[in-house]
Design a protein around this motif. Structure first.
Motif, PDB file in Angstrom:
ATOM      1  N   GLN A 112      81.637 -80.027  45.090  1.00  0.00           N
ATOM      2  CA  GLN A 112      83.058 -80.378  45.158  1.00  0.00           C
ATOM      3  C   GLN A 112      83.748 -79.972  46.459  1.00  0.00           C
ATOM      4  O   GLN A 112      84.568 -80.724  46.981  1.00  0.00           O
ATOM      5  CB  GLN A 112      83.816 -79.800  43.968  1.00  0.00           C
ATOM      6  N   PRO A 113      83.432 -78.799  47.042  1.00  0.00           N
ATOM      7  CA  PRO A 113      84.071 -78.466  48.322  1.00  0.00           C
ATOM      8  C   PRO A 113      83.800 -79.495  49.416  1.00  0.00           C
ATOM      9  O   PRO A 113      84.569 -79.622  50.367  1.00  0.00           O
ATOM     10  CB  PRO A 113      83.461 -77.104  48.681  1.00  0.00           C
ATOM     11  N   GLY A 114      82.709 -80.239  49.287  1.00  0.00           N
ATOM     12  CA  GLY A 114      82.379 -81.248  50.285  1.00  0.00           C
ATOM     13  C   GLY A 114      83.394 -82.379  50.372  1.00  0.00           C
ATOM     14  O   GLY A 114      83.463 -83.068  51.390  1.00  0.00           O
ATOM     15  N   THR A 115      84.188 -82.537  49.319  1.00  0.00           N
ATOM     16  CA  THR A 115      85.197 -83.598  49.354  1.00  0.00           C
ATOM     17  C   THR A 115      86.290 -83.302  50.376  1.00  0.00           C
ATOM     18  O   THR A 115      87.076 -84.185  50.710  1.00  0.00           O
ATOM     19  CB  THR A 115      85.827 -83.798  47.960  1.00  0.00           C
ATOM     20  N   ILE A 140      78.304 -88.177  51.174  1.00  0.00           N
ATOM     21  CA  ILE A 140      77.195 -87.322  51.613  1.00  0.00           C
ATOM     22  C   ILE A 140      77.548 -85.846  51.411  1.00  0.00           C
ATOM     23  O   ILE A 140      76.738 -85.057  50.918  1.00  0.00           O
ATOM     24  CB  ILE A 140      76.852 -87.601  53.086  1.00  0.00           C
ATOM     25  N   ALA A 141      78.782 -85.479  51.753  1.00  0.00           N
ATOM     26  CA  ALA A 141      79.201 -84.079  51.623  1.00  0.00           C
ATOM     27  C   ALA A 141      79.238 -83.626  50.168  1.00  0.00           C
ATOM     28  O   ALA A 141      78.922 -82.473  49.864  1.00  0.00           O
ATOM     29  CB  ALA A 141      80.571 -83.884  52.274  1.00  0.00           C
ATOM     30  N   ALA A 190      90.373 -89.051  49.019  1.00  0.00           N
ATOM     31  CA  ALA A 190      90.470 -87.924  48.085  1.00  0.00           C
ATOM     32  C   ALA A 190      90.589 -88.416  46.646  1.00  0.00           C
ATOM     33  O   ALA A 190      89.988 -87.833  45.729  1.00  0.00           O
ATOM     34  CB  ALA A 190      91.672 -87.050  48.442  1.00  0.00           C
ATOM     35  N   ALA A 191      91.349 -89.488  46.433  1.00  0.00           N
ATOM     36  CA  ALA A 191      91.494 -90.042  45.086  1.00  0.00           C
ATOM     37  C   ALA A 191      90.167 -90.596  44.580  1.00  0.00           C
ATOM     38  O   ALA A 191      89.814 -90.429  43.405  1.00  0.00           O
ATOM     39  CB  ALA A 191      92.562 -91.139  45.093  1.00  0.00           C
ATOM     40  N   LEU A 192      89.418 -91.248  45.450  1.00  0.00           N
ATOM     41  CA  LEU A 192      88.104 -91.764  45.064  1.00  0.00           C
ATOM     42  C   LEU A 192      87.170 -90.621  44.682  1.00  0.00           C
ATOM     43  O   LEU A 192      86.443 -90.704  43.685  1.00  0.00           O
ATOM     44  CB  LEU A 192      87.513 -92.584  46.207  1.00  0.00           C
ATOM     45  N   ALA A 193      87.196 -89.539  45.461  1.00  0.00           N
ATOM     46  CA  ALA A 193      86.373 -88.366  45.134  1.00  0.00           C
ATOM     47  C   ALA A 193      86.773 -87.787  43.781  1.00  0.00           C
ATOM     48  O   ALA A 193      85.910 -87.400  42.979  1.00  0.00           O
ATOM     49  CB  ALA A 193      86.525 -87.310  46.227  1.00  0.00           C
ATOM     50  N   LEU A 198      85.061 -92.422  56.490  1.00  0.00           N
ATOM     51  CA  LEU A 198      85.364 -91.167  55.799  1.00  0.00           C
ATOM     52  C   LEU A 198      84.859 -91.172  54.356  1.00  0.00           C
ATOM     53  O   LEU A 198      84.514 -90.120  53.816  1.00  0.00           O
ATOM     54  CB  LEU A 198      86.868 -90.890  55.847  1.00  0.00           C
ATOM     55  N   THR A 199      84.793 -92.342  53.741  1.00  0.00           N
ATOM     56  CA  THR A 199      84.225 -92.434  52.389  1.00  0.00           C
ATOM     57  C   THR A 199      82.741 -92.101  52.425  1.00  0.00           C
ATOM     58  O   THR A 199      82.237 -91.343  51.585  1.00  0.00           O
ATOM     59  CB  THR A 199      84.445 -93.842  51.796  1.00  0.00           C
TER      60      THR A 199
END
Length: 199
Positions: free
Chosen positions: A137-140, A130-131, A62-65, A124-125
């Motif tokens: 943003q919701p894909g995160t 891809i998402a 999540a932090a990377l996103a 997961l990364t």
């Protein structure tokens, strides 16, 4: 690559404060959770005993996103191609550091579940990358949704994970390692290609 560009990119991504805190939390959780587990209800019937290490990658991913979404659109839309590769390097650096750290801590503590946390960060990364492209943003949130789906309906009776779940699979499961590598590679390729085409 000019030093000014790297400093501008690093500040724009907020990599230092966000990723330092997230990586500190990742290390702390690895040492605290170890092989502890929790019993959760299962949609496939009965209850499932889930190791807490499945949840450890979520804050780091999540932090990377968050860092990748922290951008100066007016400056980046001018076509600075190097930013794409800096973002790719950031993704590889975070995933690689997670793998090395979990392997080291897992080896010291003698816990294969901790060692598998790095592989799960990689998987997961890739899923998050891809998402983000497909859903914005919701894909995160998809990595967290994946973990929840795995917990709720990813286990057969007897607490045996289905092969598609990937993250609860044992450290030595070759299909889980291959899936993590493929997902990460696909996510990185999509990230770089879309970023290039959007400039």
């Amino acid at each position: 690559m000019p030093a000014e560009l790297m400093m501008w990119w690093f500040k724009a991504r907020r990599a230092h404060p966000v990723l330092t805190a997230a990586f500190g939390a990742f290390v702390l959780l690895l040492m605290v959770f170890q092989d502890n587990s929790v019993v959760l209800p299962s949609l496939t019937g009965g209850a499932t005993q889930v190791v807490l290490t499945l949840f450890i990658p979520i804050p780091l991913v999540a932090a990377l996103a968050m860092c990748l979404d922290s951008r100066l659109f007016s400056a980046e839309s001018t076509g600075v191609r190097a930013v794409t590769y800096l973002d790719g390097g950031l993704v590889v650096g975070v995933a690689g550091s997670a793998v090395l750290t979990s392997a080291l801590i897992g080896a010291i503590l003698g816990d294969p579940a901790i060692m598998a946390a790095g592989r799960n960060v990689v998987f997961l990364t890739g899923l998050m990358l891809i998402a983000r492209v497909l859903l914005g943003q919701p894909g995160t949130l998809l990595p967290m949704a994946w973990v929840l789906v795995v917990c709720l309906c990813g286990f057969r009776p007897g607490n045996d994970a289905y092969p598609w779940t990937i993250i609860p699979e044992p450290l030595g499961a070759p299909h889980a390692a291959a899936a993590a590598a493929l997902m990460f590679g696909a996510g990185l390729a999509v990230q770089i290609r879309i970023a290039r085409n959007s400039r």
